[in-house]
Motif scaffolding. Structure first.
Motif, mmCIF file in Angstrom:
data_model
loop_
_atom_site.group_PDB
_atom_site.id
_atom_site.type_symbol
_atom_site.label_atom_id
_atom_site.label_comp_id
_atom_site.label_asym_id
_atom_site.label_seq_id
_atom_site.Cartn_x
_atom_site.Cartn_y
_atom_site.Cartn_z
ATOM 1 N N ASN A 53 -8.716 4.311 2.413
ATOM 2 C CA ASN A 53 -8.847 3.105 3.603
ATOM 3 C C ASN A 53 -9.088 2.780 2.923
ATOM 4 O OD1 ASN A 53 -10.169 2.988 6.025
ATOM 5 N ND2 ASN A 53 -8.530 4.456 6.517
ATOM 6 N N PRO A 54 -8.804 1.055 3.482
ATOM 7 C CA PRO A 54 -8.874 0.050 3.549
ATOM 8 C C PRO A 54 -10.843 -0.226 3.859
ATOM 9 C CG PRO A 54 -7.141 -0.543 5.342
ATOM 10 C CD PRO A 54 -7.735 0.701 5.162
ATOM 11 N N GLU A 55 -11.240 0.479 5.465
ATOM 12 C CA GLU A 55 -12.859 0.487 5.019
ATOM 13 C C GLU A 55 -13.876 1.306 3.799
ATOM 14 O OE1 GLU A 55 -10.352 1.447 7.714
ATOM 15 O OE2 GLU A 55 -11.186 -0.687 7.952
ATOM 16 N N ASP A 56 -13.265 2.283 2.886
ATOM 17 C CA ASP A 56 -13.615 2.491 1.510
ATOM 18 C C ASP A 56 -13.345 1.979 0.521
ATOM 19 O OD1 ASP A 56 -14.201 4.434 -0.001
ATOM 20 O OD2 ASP A 56 -12.700 5.856 -0.512
ATOM 21 N N LEU A 57 -14.628 0.661 0.704
ATOM 22 C CA LEU A 57 -14.504 -0.696 -0.448
ATOM 23 C C LEU A 57 -14.814 0.415 -1.597
ATOM 24 C CD1 LEU A 57 -16.791 -2.728 1.627
ATOM 25 C CD2 LEU A 57 -14.743 -2.476 1.143
ATOM 26 N N ASP A 58 -15.333 1.430 -1.884
ATOM 27 C CA ASP A 58 -15.538 1.546 -3.281
ATOM 28 C C ASP A 58 -14.772 2.241 -3.832
ATOM 29 O OD1 ASP A 58 -18.493 0.940 -3.191
ATOM 30 O OD2 ASP A 58 -19.386 3.247 -2.120
ATOM 31 N N GLY A 59 -13.595 2.973 -3.278
ATOM 32 C CA GLY A 59 -12.440 3.641 -3.106
ATOM 33 C C GLY A 59 -11.426 2.089 -3.606
ATOM 34 N N VAL A 60 -11.342 1.131 -2.945
ATOM 35 C CA VAL A 60 -11.071 -0.357 -3.595
ATOM 36 C C VAL A 60 -11.105 -0.491 -4.503
ATOM 37 C CG1 VAL A 60 -10.130 -2.311 -2.943
ATOM 38 C CG2 VAL A 60 -10.724 -0.743 -0.748
ATOM 39 N N GLU A 61 -11.974 -0.665 -4.970
ATOM 40 C CA GLU A 61 -13.369 -1.314 -5.888
ATOM 41 C C GLU A 61 -12.454 -0.702 -7.422
ATOM 42 O OE1 GLU A 61 -16.252 -3.471 -6.920
ATOM 43 O OE2 GLU A 61 -17.097 -3.301 -4.766
ATOM 44 N N ARG A 62 -12.225 0.778 -7.435
ATOM 45 C CA ARG A 62 -12.370 1.657 -8.244
ATOM 46 C C ARG A 62 -10.957 1.913 -8.601
ATOM 47 N NH1 ARG A 62 -12.817 5.917 -5.726
ATOM 48 N NH2 ARG A 62 -10.650 6.684 -4.829
ATOM 49 N N VAL A 63 -9.878 2.104 -7.213
ATOM 50 C CA VAL A 63 -8.683 1.428 -7.672
ATOM 51 C C VAL A 63 -8.431 0.230 -8.819
ATOM 52 C CG1 VAL A 63 -6.594 1.663 -6.709
ATOM 53 C CG2 VAL A 63 -7.905 3.625 -6.205
ATOM 54 N N LEU A 64 -8.835 -0.855 -8.132
ATOM 55 C CA LEU A 64 -8.125 -1.648 -8.355
ATOM 56 C C LEU A 64 -9.173 -2.024 -10.559
ATOM 57 C CD1 LEU A 64 -10.187 -4.523 -5.539
ATOM 58 C CD2 LEU A 64 -7.354 -4.366 -6.635
ATOM 59 N N GLY A 65 -10.229 -1.090 -10.168
ATOM 60 C CA GLY A 65 -10.356 -1.284 -12.103
ATOM 61 C C GLY A 65 -9.581 -0.711 -12.914
ATOM 62 N N HIS A 66 -8.730 -0.054 -11.979
ATOM 63 C CA HIS A 66 -7.415 0.214 -13.118
ATOM 64 C C HIS A 66 -6.027 0.215 -12.426
ATOM 65 C CE1 HIS A 66 -6.548 3.586 -11.280
ATOM 66 N NE2 HIS A 66 -7.354 4.018 -10.802
ATOM 67 N N THR A 67 -6.273 -1.211 -12.136
ATOM 68 C CA THR A 67 -4.403 -2.186 -12.031
ATOM 69 C C THR A 67 -4.208 -2.337 -12.712
ATOM 70 O OG1 THR A 67 -5.192 -0.967 -9.487
ATOM 71 C CG2 THR A 67 -3.386 -2.808 -9.117
ATOM 72 N N ARG A 68 -3.266 -3.319 -12.992
ATOM 73 C CA ARG A 68 -2.196 -4.225 -14.002
ATOM 74 C C ARG A 68 -1.000 -4.654 -12.955
ATOM 75 N NH1 ARG A 68 -0.816 -0.959 -17.035
ATOM 76 N NH2 ARG A 68 1.817 -1.608 -17.952
ATOM 77 N N ILE A 69 -1.128 -5.878 -12.410
ATOM 78 C CA ILE A 69 0.101 -6.374 -11.805
ATOM 79 C C ILE A 69 0.449 -7.141 -12.775
ATOM 80 C CG2 ILE A 69 0.638 -8.046 -10.308
ATOM 81 C CD1 ILE A 69 -1.106 -6.666 -8.681
ATOM 82 N N GLU A 70 1.830 -7.477 -13.209
ATOM 83 C CA GLU A 70 2.329 -8.957 -14.125
ATOM 84 C C GLU A 70 3.941 -8.773 -13.589
ATOM 85 O OE1 GLU A 70 1.194 -6.783 -17.898
ATOM 86 O OE2 GLU A 70 2.918 -5.944 -17.291
ATOM 87 N N PHE A 71 4.417 -10.237 -13.940
ATOM 88 C CA PHE A 71 5.796 -10.605 -13.836
ATOM 89 C C PHE A 71 6.578 -10.395 -14.537
ATOM 90 C CE2 PHE A 71 2.986 -12.894 -10.303
ATOM 91 C CZ PHE A 71 4.248 -12.075 -9.139
ATOM 92 N N SER A 72 7.269 -10.025 -15.015
ATOM 93 C CA SER A 72 8.977 -9.586 -16.007
ATOM 94 C C SER A 72 9.960 -10.192 -15.522
ATOM 95 C CB SER A 72 8.981 -8.355 -16.683
ATOM 96 O OG SER A 72 9.223 -9.133 -17.739
ATOM 97 N N ASP A 73 10.619 -11.312 -15.904
ATOM 98 C CA ASP A 73 11.960 -11.911 -15.677
ATOM 99 C C ASP A 73 12.040 -11.422 -13.920
ATOM 100 O OD1 ASP A 73 13.326 -11.668 -18.166
ATOM 101 O OD2 ASP A 73 13.315 -9.953 -17.909
ATOM 102 N N GLY A 74 11.699 -12.154 -12.752
ATOM 103 C CA GLY A 74 11.631 -12.188 -11.626
ATOM 104 C C GLY A 74 12.057 -10.484 -11.034
ATOM 105 N N ARG A 75 10.890 -9.713 -12.084
ATOM 106 C CA ARG A 75 10.363 -8.810 -10.819
ATOM 107 C C ARG A 75 9.459 -8.550 -11.094
ATOM 108 N NH1 ARG A 75 11.733 -4.652 -14.931
ATOM 109 N NH2 ARG A 75 11.318 -5.671 -16.479
ATOM 110 N N ILE A 76 8.703 -7.808 -9.898
ATOM 111 C CA ILE A 76 6.882 -7.508 -10.819
ATOM 112 C C ILE A 76 6.619 -6.084 -10.759
ATOM 113 C CG2 ILE A 76 6.901 -7.049 -7.495
ATOM 114 C CD1 ILE A 76 3.379 -8.250 -8.348
ATOM 115 N N LEU A 77 6.235 -6.039 -11.617
ATOM 116 C CA LEU A 77 5.745 -4.946 -12.349
ATOM 117 C C LEU A 77 4.259 -4.085 -11.618
ATOM 118 C CD1 LEU A 77 6.261 -5.101 -15.880
ATOM 119 C CD2 LEU A 77 7.950 -4.703 -14.194
ATOM 120 N N LEU A 78 3.598 -2.999 -11.482
ATOM 121 C CA LEU A 78 2.483 -2.708 -11.213
ATOM 122 C C LEU A 78 2.360 -1.193 -11.809
ATOM 123 C CD1 LEU A 78 0.571 -2.187 -9.412
ATOM 124 C CD2 LEU A 78 1.476 -0.416 -7.735
#
Length: 223
Positions: A53-78
């Motif tokens: 939930n957007p109000e769960d700031l600890d949860g948001v930070e936890r997920v961000l800590g193991h999230t990788r975002i990249e661009f490859s050949d016009g695609r976005i990879l999560l």
């Protein structure tokens, strides 16, 4: 940073044509295209899938800590997964708008975007590129269009991708209006036109007309 670096910041509300136009401009000028809106959508998708939930700031930070975002050949990879199509729904759009107001989300993606702009000549589009991410961009553009025109464009896009089942034009229009309000009224880095940005209203312009105008401005600035 090299004095020869050339960066174009393209800001504006959803549905103004930023992504489509930025891709073409980047290709014509030989620059790298960075779709920052897709990055926020990818974060919104992952946090939604994780049940955070957007109000769960600890949860948001936890997920961000193991999230990788990249661009490859016009695609976005999560985290290595191609989410180019799944991030373009009204539901993910709302999630992106909600989570993009959270400081830790904006910091993570803003830092990543700055690194990209410092290592490559780029065309970067989003909501706060010229006002926050690349304040010293060599060219700043603010694309806008009438809300209904933007809704019609987004609705056609959903139809073409087969993602309009159960979705009406009115629903997309309301989503556009709601996101406009959220983006322009959020406390942190709200959507606004940079003082030195060139505003282009795309309501009654074709994609070639808009891209030609931006390419001309870029070539003038490069001289």
């Amino acid at each position: 940073m090299s004095k020869s670096r050339f960066r174009i910041a393209i800001d504006g509300p959803g549905g103004a044509g930023k992504s489509t136009i930025s891709k073409i401009v980047a290709a014509r000028l030989g620059l790298e295209y960075v779709d920052t809106g897709a990055m926020y959508r990818a974060i919104g998708l992952k946090l939604t899938e994780e049940g955070v939930n957007p109000e769960d700031l600890d949860g948001v930070e936890r997920v961000l800590g193991h999230t990788r975002i990249e661009f490859s050949d016009g695609r976005i990879l999560l985290d290595g997964r191609d989410v180019s199509g799944s991030i373009r729904t009204p539901e993910v759009s709302k999630a992106a708008s909600s989570f993009s107001r959270i400081p830790c989300v904006r910091k993570k993606l803003g830092d990543l975007q700055r690194i990209m702009s410092e290592t490559s000549d780029v065309v970067m589009d989003g909501r706060d590129i010229g006002t926050n991410v690349i304040k010293d961009a060599e060219l700043k553009i603010f694309l806008t269009a009438d809300p209904m025109v933007r809704a019609q464009r987004r609705f056609r896009e959903l139809q073409e991708k087969g993602k309009a089942v159960g979705v009406t034009l009115e629903m997309v229009y309301q989503d556009i209006c709601q996101r406009d309000y959220q983006d322009t009224h959020r406390e942190l880095n709200p959507l606004s036109k940079a003082e030195d940005a060139v505003e282009i209203d795309t309501s009654h312009m074709t994609i070639p007309d808009v891209t030609d105008a931006i390419v001309r401005l870029a070539e003038e600035r490069r001289k």
